[in-house]
Scaffold this motif. Structure first.
Motif, PDB file in Angstrom:
ATOM      1  N   SER A   1      -5.675   3.085   7.233  1.00 42.24           N
ATOM      2  CA  SER A   1      -7.074   3.506   7.101  1.00 42.24           C
ATOM      3  C   SER A   1      -7.358   3.728   5.614  1.00 42.24           C
ATOM      4  CB  SER A   1      -7.363   4.773   7.908  1.00 42.24           C
ATOM      5  OG  SER A   1      -6.945   5.920   7.201  1.00 42.24           O
ATOM      6  N   GLY A   2      -8.598   4.044   5.327  1.00 38.34           N
ATOM      7  CA  GLY A   2      -9.002   4.281   3.944  1.00 38.34           C
ATOM      8  C   GLY A   2      -8.701   5.681   3.450  1.00 38.34           C
ATOM      9  N   ASP A   3      -8.080   6.507   4.291  1.00 32.82           N
ATOM     10  CA  ASP A   3      -7.745   7.873   3.894  1.00 32.82           C
ATOM     11  C   ASP A   3      -6.634   7.888   2.850  1.00 32.82           C
ATOM     12  OD1 ASP A   3      -9.425   9.487   5.766  1.00 32.82           O
ATOM     13  OD2 ASP A   3      -8.262   8.384   7.260  1.00 32.82           O
ATOM     14  N   SER A   4      -6.538   8.981   2.117  1.00 32.16           N
ATOM     15  CA  SER A   4      -5.498   9.139   1.088  1.00 32.16           C
ATOM     16  C   SER A   4      -4.131   9.342   1.733  1.00 32.16           C
ATOM     17  CB  SER A   4      -5.816  10.347   0.203  1.00 32.16           C
ATOM     18  OG  SER A   4      -5.645  11.538   0.961  1.00 32.16           O
ATOM     19  N   LYS A   5      -3.071   9.148   0.941  1.00 29.15           N
ATOM     20  CA  LYS A   5      -1.722   9.376   1.476  1.00 29.15           C
ATOM     21  C   LYS A   5      -1.529  10.841   1.849  1.00 29.15           C
ATOM     22  CE  LYS A   5       0.790   9.653  -2.930  1.00 29.15           C
ATOM     23  NZ  LYS A   5       1.062  11.076  -2.845  1.00 29.15           N
ATOM     24  N   ASP A   6      -2.185  11.756   1.136  1.00 28.34           N
ATOM     25  CA  ASP A   6      -2.087  13.177   1.485  1.00 28.34           C
ATOM     26  C   ASP A   6      -2.743  13.464   2.837  1.00 28.34           C
ATOM     27  OD1 ASP A   6      -0.726  13.710  -0.869  1.00 28.34           O
ATOM     28  OD2 ASP A   6      -2.540  14.261  -1.963  1.00 28.34           O
ATOM     29  N   SER A   7      -3.885  12.844   3.087  1.00 28.49           N
ATOM     30  CA  SER A   7      -4.545  12.984   4.379  1.00 28.49           C
ATOM     31  C   SER A   7      -3.643  12.430   5.484  1.00 28.49           C
ATOM     32  CB  SER A   7      -5.887  12.242   4.367  1.00 28.49           C
ATOM     33  OG  SER A   7      -6.482  12.273   5.647  1.00 28.49           O
ATOM     34  N   HIS A   8      -3.033  11.268   5.214  1.00 30.63           N
ATOM     35  CA  HIS A   8      -2.101  10.669   6.184  1.00 30.63           C
ATOM     36  C   HIS A   8      -0.924  11.596   6.464  1.00 30.63           C
ATOM     37  CE1 HIS A   8      -4.251   7.018   6.518  1.00 30.63           C
ATOM     38  NE2 HIS A   8      -3.659   6.314   5.569  1.00 30.63           N
ATOM     39  N   GLN A   9      -0.418  12.227   5.410  1.00 32.08           N
ATOM     40  CA  GLN A   9       0.727  13.128   5.585  1.00 32.08           C
ATOM     41  C   GLN A   9       0.353  14.294   6.501  1.00 32.08           C
ATOM     42  OE1 GLN A   9       4.023  12.775   4.481  1.00 32.08           O
ATOM     43  NE2 GLN A   9       4.235  14.421   5.937  1.00 32.08           N
ATOM     44  N   ARG A  10      -0.811  14.870   6.281  1.00 33.18           N
ATOM     45  CA  ARG A  10      -1.279  15.979   7.137  1.00 33.18           C
ATOM     46  C   ARG A  10      -1.470  15.501   8.580  1.00 33.18           C
ATOM     47  NH1 ARG A  10      -4.266  16.889   2.446  1.00 33.18           N
ATOM     48  NH2 ARG A  10      -6.121  15.892   3.338  1.00 33.18           N
ATOM     49  N   PHE A  11      -2.078  14.337   8.740  1.00 36.79           N
ATOM     50  CA  PHE A  11      -2.342  13.762  10.067  1.00 36.79           C
ATOM     51  C   PHE A  11      -1.023  13.489  10.801  1.00 36.79           C
ATOM     52  CE2 PHE A  11      -3.936   9.796  12.431  1.00 36.79           C
ATOM     53  CZ  PHE A  11      -4.558  10.515  13.434  1.00 36.79           C
TER      54      PHE A  11
ATOM     55  N   LEU B   1       0.843  -1.196   0.000  1.00 39.35           N
ATOM     56  CA  LEU B   1       0.000   0.000   0.000  1.00 39.35           C
ATOM     57  C   LEU B   1       0.878   1.245   0.000  1.00 39.35           C
ATOM     58  CD1 LEU B   1      -2.653  -0.996   2.729  1.00 39.35           C
ATOM     59  CD2 LEU B   1      -3.056  -0.785   0.263  1.00 39.35           C
ATOM     60  N   PRO B   2       0.338   2.373  -0.498  1.00 36.37           N
ATOM     61  CA  PRO B   2       1.089   3.628  -0.460  1.00 36.37           C
ATOM     62  C   PRO B   2       1.139   4.219   0.953  1.00 36.37           C
ATOM     63  CG  PRO B   2      -1.050   3.953  -1.518  1.00 36.37           C
ATOM     64  CD  PRO B   2      -0.933   2.487  -1.224  1.00 36.37           C
ATOM     65  N   ALA B   3       2.336   4.691   1.318  1.00 34.24           N
ATOM     66  CA  ALA B   3       2.543   5.336   2.614  1.00 34.24           C
ATOM     67  C   ALA B   3       2.395   6.837   2.472  1.00 34.24           C
ATOM     68  CB  ALA B   3       3.927   4.990   3.156  1.00 34.24           C
ATOM     69  N   GLN B   4       2.359   7.528   3.601  1.00 39.49           N
ATOM     70  CA  GLN B   4       2.166   8.974   3.599  1.00 39.49           C
ATOM     71  C   GLN B   4       3.297   9.713   2.893  1.00 39.49           C
ATOM     72  OE1 GLN B   4       3.116   7.307   6.399  1.00 39.49           O
ATOM     73  NE2 GLN B   4       3.946   8.671   7.971  1.00 39.49           N
ATOM     74  N   ASN B   5       4.487   9.099   2.787  1.00 37.11           N
ATOM     75  CA  ASN B   5       5.606   9.764   2.115  1.00 37.11           C
ATOM     76  C   ASN B   5       5.668   9.445   0.622  1.00 37.11           C
ATOM     77  OD1 ASN B   5       6.555   7.158   2.001  1.00 37.11           O
ATOM     78  ND2 ASN B   5       8.356   7.513   3.273  1.00 37.11           N
ATOM     79  N   GLY B   6       4.687   8.684   0.120  1.00 37.79           N
ATOM     80  CA  GLY B   6       4.635   8.361  -1.298  1.00 37.79           C
ATOM     81  C   GLY B   6       5.266   7.030  -1.661  1.00 37.79           C
ATOM     82  N   SER B   7       6.017   6.426  -0.740  1.00 38.89           N
ATOM     83  CA  SER B   7       6.616   5.122  -1.016  1.00 38.89           C
ATOM     84  C   SER B   7       5.547   4.034  -0.915  1.00 38.89           C
ATOM     85  CB  SER B   7       7.755   4.840  -0.038  1.00 38.89           C
ATOM     86  OG  SER B   7       7.241   4.667   1.274  1.00 38.89           O
ATOM     87  N   THR B   8       5.867   2.864  -1.421  1.00 40.41           N
ATOM     88  CA  THR B   8       4.987   1.706  -1.286  1.00 40.41           C
ATOM     89  C   THR B   8       5.591   0.786  -0.238  1.00 40.41           C
ATOM     90  OG1 THR B   8       4.242   1.854  -3.573  1.00 40.41           O
ATOM     91  CG2 THR B   8       3.978  -0.276  -2.492  1.00 40.41           C
ATOM     92  N   VAL B   9       4.777   0.384   0.722  1.00 42.61           N
ATOM     93  CA  VAL B   9       5.231  -0.480   1.805  1.00 42.61           C
ATOM     94  C   VAL B   9       4.496  -1.808   1.704  1.00 42.61           C
ATOM     95  CG1 VAL B   9       5.300  -0.765   4.323  1.00 42.61           C
ATOM     96  CG2 VAL B   9       5.749   1.484   3.300  1.00 42.61           C
TER      97      VAL B   9
END
Length: 153
Positions: free
Chosen positions: A71-81, A14-22
């Motif tokens: 969670s189902g949030d976008s990576k951009d949402s994760h980055q802000r969080f 899955l995509p991580a908040q930094n844009g990488s795939t984990v």
């Protein structure tokens, strides 16, 4: 499908908040993983749970584990969080909740995505499952307790 103690944890990428795939496979043979599914970024319960994991993150690292929130949030949402609350661990975007469904981390009545934590050992075996929508601190406490018990064996 519901993943139980003793099952091999299904791999995912899955995509991580930094844009990488984990991928879960990235940790196999290296670290235990505390995989926690939570409903939504920046909501009161999810913030309390994530900050509790943050506050104990060094203890998890010392126990040889990586913490990963999903969670189902976008990576951009994760980055802000992650930025807003100084979360030092990986947050993965499971848009469409495919991985959540594969693990069976769905809520009662299907109203909200579930809040479920899985402790996965270095070999990829699920050693503990904690499912509670309201006991935010319990997710952290039970995961740490399980990791400590694994270290004794």
């Amino acid at each position: 499908m519901t993943i139980k103690v003793g099952d091999t944890a299904p791999n995912f990428s899955l995509p991580a908040q930094n844009g990488s795939t984990v991928s879960l496979q990235d940790f196999r043979g290296k670290k235990a993983v505390v995989l926690y599914f939570y409903p939504k970024d920046d909501t009161p319960g999810c913030t309390a749970e994530s900050c509790a994991f943050r506050d104990q993150y060094e203890v998890f690292k010392s126990a040889g584990a990586e913490v990963i929130g999903v969670s189902g949030d976008s990576k951009d949402s994760h980055q802000r969080f992650a930025t807003k609350y100084n979360l030092p661990f990986i947050l993965l975007s499971d848009q469409g909740n495919k991985v959540r469904k594969e693990y069976g981390a769905t809520a009662a009545f299907g109203l909200f995505p579930g809040r479920v934590t899985y402790v996965i050992d270095q070999e990829g075996i699920v050693r503990y499952v904690f499912d509670s929508m309201l006991n935010f601190q319990g997710h952290v406490e039970e995961a740490l307790k399980t990791l400590q018990q694994l270290a004794v064996k």
